[in-house]
Design a protein around this motif. Structure first.
Motif, PDB file in Angstrom:
ATOM      1  N   TYR A 225     -27.139  50.819 188.846  1.00  0.00           N
ATOM      2  CA  TYR A 225     -25.909  51.105 188.126  1.00  0.00           C
ATOM      3  C   TYR A 225     -26.229  51.735 186.760  1.00  0.00           C
ATOM      4  O   TYR A 225     -27.253  51.410 186.143  1.00  0.00           O
ATOM      5  CB  TYR A 225     -25.139  49.824 187.809  1.00  0.00           C
ATOM      6  CG  TYR A 225     -24.717  48.964 188.959  1.00  0.00           C
ATOM      7  CD1 TYR A 225     -24.012  49.484 190.041  1.00  0.00           C
ATOM      8  CD2 TYR A 225     -24.987  47.601 188.947  1.00  0.00           C
ATOM      9  CE1 TYR A 225     -23.593  48.665 191.077  1.00  0.00           C
ATOM     10  CE2 TYR A 225     -24.578  46.772 189.974  1.00  0.00           C
ATOM     11  CZ  TYR A 225     -23.876  47.313 191.041  1.00  0.00           C
ATOM     12  OH  TYR A 225     -23.471  46.493 192.062  1.00  0.00           O
ATOM     13  N   MET A 227     -25.537  51.493 182.856  1.00  0.00           N
ATOM     14  CA  MET A 227     -25.152  50.351 182.025  1.00  0.00           C
ATOM     15  C   MET A 227     -23.723  50.497 181.505  1.00  0.00           C
ATOM     16  O   MET A 227     -22.987  49.522 181.379  1.00  0.00           O
ATOM     17  CB  MET A 227     -26.126  50.197 180.858  1.00  0.00           C
ATOM     18  CG  MET A 227     -25.938  48.925 180.057  1.00  0.00           C
ATOM     19  SD  MET A 227     -26.412  47.440 180.976  1.00  0.00           S
ATOM     20  CE  MET A 227     -28.200  47.556 180.885  1.00  0.00           C
ATOM     21  N   THR A 228     -23.320  51.739 181.218  1.00  0.00           N
ATOM     22  CA  THR A 228     -21.958  52.015 180.751  1.00  0.00           C
ATOM     23  C   THR A 228     -21.484  53.303 181.418  1.00  0.00           C
ATOM     24  O   THR A 228     -22.225  53.941 182.183  1.00  0.00           O
ATOM     25  CB  THR A 228     -21.906  52.206 179.222  1.00  0.00           C
ATOM     26  OG1 THR A 228     -22.499  53.479 178.895  1.00  0.00           O
ATOM     27  CG2 THR A 228     -22.649  51.087 178.491  1.00  0.00           C
ATOM     28  N   ASP A 233     -25.939  57.548 180.415  1.00  0.00           N
ATOM     29  CA  ASP A 233     -26.365  56.393 181.212  1.00  0.00           C
ATOM     30  C   ASP A 233     -26.224  56.698 182.700  1.00  0.00           C
ATOM     31  O   ASP A 233     -27.095  56.343 183.510  1.00  0.00           O
ATOM     32  CB  ASP A 233     -25.525  55.165 180.870  1.00  0.00           C
ATOM     33  CG  ASP A 233     -25.812  54.612 179.482  1.00  0.00           C
ATOM     34  OD1 ASP A 233     -26.732  55.130 178.823  1.00  0.00           O
ATOM     35  OD2 ASP A 233     -25.128  53.665 179.066  1.00  0.00           O
ATOM     36  N   SER A 298     -29.769  46.736 189.624  1.00  0.00           N
ATOM     37  CA  SER A 298     -30.319  46.955 188.284  1.00  0.00           C
ATOM     38  C   SER A 298     -29.347  47.810 187.486  1.00  0.00           C
ATOM     39  O   SER A 298     -28.564  48.573 188.057  1.00  0.00           O
ATOM     40  CB  SER A 298     -31.669  47.664 188.357  1.00  0.00           C
ATOM     41  OG  SER A 298     -32.622  46.886 189.018  1.00  0.00           O
ATOM     42  N   ALA A 299     -29.397  47.678 186.192  1.00  0.00           N
ATOM     43  CA  ALA A 299     -28.579  48.502 185.310  1.00  0.00           C
ATOM     44  C   ALA A 299     -29.492  49.218 184.320  1.00  0.00           C
ATOM     45  O   ALA A 299     -30.349  48.590 183.694  1.00  0.00           O
ATOM     46  CB  ALA A 299     -27.562  47.640 184.567  1.00  0.00           C
ATOM     47  N   VAL A 300     -29.334  50.531 184.209  1.00  0.00           N
ATOM     48  CA  VAL A 300     -30.185  51.326 183.328  1.00  0.00           C
ATOM     49  C   VAL A 300     -29.304  52.122 182.360  1.00  0.00           C
ATOM     50  O   VAL A 300     -28.135  52.369 182.628  1.00  0.00           O
ATOM     51  CB  VAL A 300     -31.085  52.285 184.137  1.00  0.00           C
ATOM     52  CG1 VAL A 300     -32.064  51.504 185.007  1.00  0.00           C
ATOM     53  CG2 VAL A 300     -30.259  53.216 185.008  1.00  0.00           C
ATOM     54  N   ASP A 301     -29.913  52.503 181.252  1.00  0.00           N
ATOM     55  CA  ASP A 301     -29.165  53.294 180.280  1.00  0.00           C
ATOM     56  C   ASP A 301     -30.032  54.430 179.755  1.00  0.00           C
ATOM     57  O   ASP A 301     -31.170  54.614 180.177  1.00  0.00           O
ATOM     58  CB  ASP A 301     -28.645  52.417 179.139  1.00  0.00           C
ATOM     59  CG  ASP A 301     -29.749  51.744 178.337  1.00  0.00           C
ATOM     60  OD1 ASP A 301     -30.889  52.277 178.292  1.00  0.00           O
ATOM     61  OD2 ASP A 301     -29.490  50.681 177.747  1.00  0.00           O
ATOM     62  N   SER A 304     -33.604  53.748 178.758  1.00  0.00           N
ATOM     63  CA  SER A 304     -34.546  53.184 179.737  1.00  0.00           C
ATOM     64  C   SER A 304     -35.706  54.157 179.930  1.00  0.00           C
ATOM     65  O   SER A 304     -35.572  55.177 180.604  1.00  0.00           O
ATOM     66  CB  SER A 304     -33.845  52.926 181.069  1.00  0.00           C
ATOM     67  OG  SER A 304     -32.805  51.992 180.916  1.00  0.00           O
ATOM     68  N   GLY A 315     -33.785  46.418 185.404  1.00  0.00           N
ATOM     69  CA  GLY A 315     -32.855  46.622 184.316  1.00  0.00           C
ATOM     70  C   GLY A 315     -31.777  45.574 184.437  1.00  0.00           C
ATOM     71  O   GLY A 315     -30.967  45.619 185.363  1.00  0.00           O
ATOM     72  N   ASN A 317     -28.626  43.372 184.423  1.00  0.00           N
ATOM     73  CA  ASN A 317     -27.185  43.583 184.339  1.00  0.00           C
ATOM     74  C   ASN A 317     -26.561  42.351 183.681  1.00  0.00           C
ATOM     75  O   ASN A 317     -26.660  41.252 184.220  1.00  0.00           O
ATOM     76  CB  ASN A 317     -26.622  43.796 185.745  1.00  0.00           C
ATOM     77  CG  ASN A 317     -25.168  44.209 185.728  1.00  0.00           C
ATOM     78  OD1 ASN A 317     -24.406  43.848 184.837  1.00  0.00           O
ATOM     79  ND2 ASN A 317     -24.778  44.971 186.735  1.00  0.00           N
TER      80      ASN A 317
END
Length: 453
Positions: A225, A227-228, A233, A298-301, A304, A315, A317
């Protein structure tokens, strides 16, 4: 909630983490037998992977437990070095063939459909010594001889074959998976290219030797995903998903290197790696299904820098719970993962691994009140059912893992199984999840309640 009548329920193991008996039955030494993992807990490290869970000595007992649970399907990996101890011996090792013959007879006794992964991080060490393993094209020929041998020998007894376990993870950990470390991106591409050539030719050999057999590639990944909703992102998330997942599924399903995949290597002259006819070989692959492994999202921005840690995207979440190793628990991510890959590639999906690692507290009988594992599996099964209702064609669901085995970096400290294993005595036990999963299978997924009274 009901699943298709033909839906297959089961679980998975693999040889390097489960079989043990590293020097018995004529088996050759593999890269797993000499593997050293820095930072591994001292209490988890008992002869590394050499002993594992000693399935070799407990084969009948283990499969009887799977029969008791009612498995309809079971994934194991075959150890190349049990068949060809040095990887390229002139003749196969009969003791190795006999071991897997015993295994198949036990599975047949209980009506369990076998799935065989032909390579799972245990290259015969001799091939590393001889020519640096998968860095050399020689490895392709030796692997294909092994594939040809076992698919002929076990013709009609194994319906599902997977040439490589999580082949796409080589980019994140070539040393662990192949026994040699890629020194730069060109060398990484060379290893991946040799694996892709081997995969494509393996699918054709499997179909030639057994016209009723099915085969396909395996993608391991997280659901990535942003992050925002910041487009920067989203771009990082898209690039990560393409780099780790889709670019490789394009190879396994469509038989082609995408431009996105090749762009990573555009500064290199690859003419000495990709030889005339290679792309035609890759294009000739014959997949029947796509197998997937999923554990977490996982969440990345935009900040990252290295979302790939080890062999998975990491990452955290903030909206998801996690286990003590930082693996997020995200059932919706599983549904998203299934929907995404199915609608991109339009092939039936076989789920090879899905599970929760945890430090189980075992009593003297090996029993654990592992409601956390039941909760994880239940919520993921519910989301899987939603994906099926939305049109995803799924052959079967195999958890990780059937029995506690030697986790890749945490040994028996990190457990996944329905069946426990005492790290010292290797005695088997039944956890609460054993009885729960048995009920799930009996009801074809209709009863997921954890109340077993």
């Amino acid at each position: 909630m009901s699943f298709p009548k033909e839906f297959l329920w089961g679980s998975s193991t693999n040889a390097q983490q489960f079989e043990g008996a590293w020097n018995k039955g004529g088996k050759g030494v593999t890269i797993a037998d000499v593997r050293v993992i820095p930072g591994m807990p001292e209490e988890a490290n008992f002869e590394d992977f050499k002993n594992a869970a000693q399935h070799y000595e407990h084969l009948e007992e283990d499969i009887a437990l799977y029969g008791e649970m009612g498995f309809g399907i079971y994934r194991f990996s075959m150890a190349w070095s049990r068949i060809f101890p040095n990887g390229n011996d002139e003749m196969p090792n009969q003791e190795g063939l006999d071991f897997y013959d015993r295994m198949l007879k036990e599975l047949e006794k209980y009506g369990i459909e076998p799935v065989c992964t032909l390579y799972a991080y245990d290259l015969p060490l001799s091939l590393v010594d001889q020519y640096q393993g998968w860095k050399s094209r020689k490895c392709i020929g030796d692997y294909l001889k092994y594939v040809d041998t076992v698919t002929k020998y076990f013709k009609g007894r194994i319906k599902y074959w997977v040439p490589f376990n999580e082949q796409n993870f080589v980019a994140g950990d070539s040393l662990y998976i192949t026994g040699t470390k890629a020194m730069d991106d060109k060398e990484l591409f060379k290893i991946e290219h040799h694996l892709s050539l081997a995969y494509a030719q393996a699918t054709k050999i499997i179909h030639k030797n057994d016209s009723d057999a099915k085969t396909g590639g395996n993608v391991g990944n997280t659901c990535v995903y942003p992050m925002t909703c910041d487009p920067r992102d989203v771009e990082v998330a898209d690039n990560t998903a393409f780099r780790v997942g889709y670019s490789y599924a394009d190879i396994y399903v469509r038989g082609k290197y995408s431009k996105f995949y090749l762009n990573r290597y555009k500064q290199y002259d690859l003419s000495d790696v990709v030889l005339e006819g290679d792309l035609d070989i890759i294009a000739s692959c014959e997949p029947d299904f796509l197998s997937l492994t999923y554990y977490m999202s996982s969440a990345v921005d935009k900040n990252s820098k290295k979302p790939l840690v080890g062999n998975v995207v990491r990452g955290l979440n903030p909206y998801c719970d996690k286990n003590e190793w930082g693996w997020t628990i995200d059932p919706y991510g599983f549904k998203h993962f299934l929907m995404d890959f199915y609608h991109r590639y339009q092939l039936p999906i076989l789920i090879l691994e899905n599970g929760l690692g945890h430090r189980d507290v075992l009593d003297e009988n090996g029993y654990a009140e592992d409601d956390y594992r039941i909760d994880y599996l239940r919520t993921h099964i519910q989301r899987m059912h939603e994906a099926i209702e939305d049109g995803v064609e799924i052959i079967g669901y195999l958890t990780w893992s059937a029995t506690d085995l030697y986790s890749t970096r945490e040994g028996f400290e990190k457990r996944y199984g329905f069946v426990s294993v005492d790290a010292k005595t290797l005695k088997r036990g039944k956890k609460k999840s054993f009885y729960w999963y048995k009920k799930v299978i009996e009801t074809n997924g209709e009863d997921l309640n954890s109340n077993l009274s």
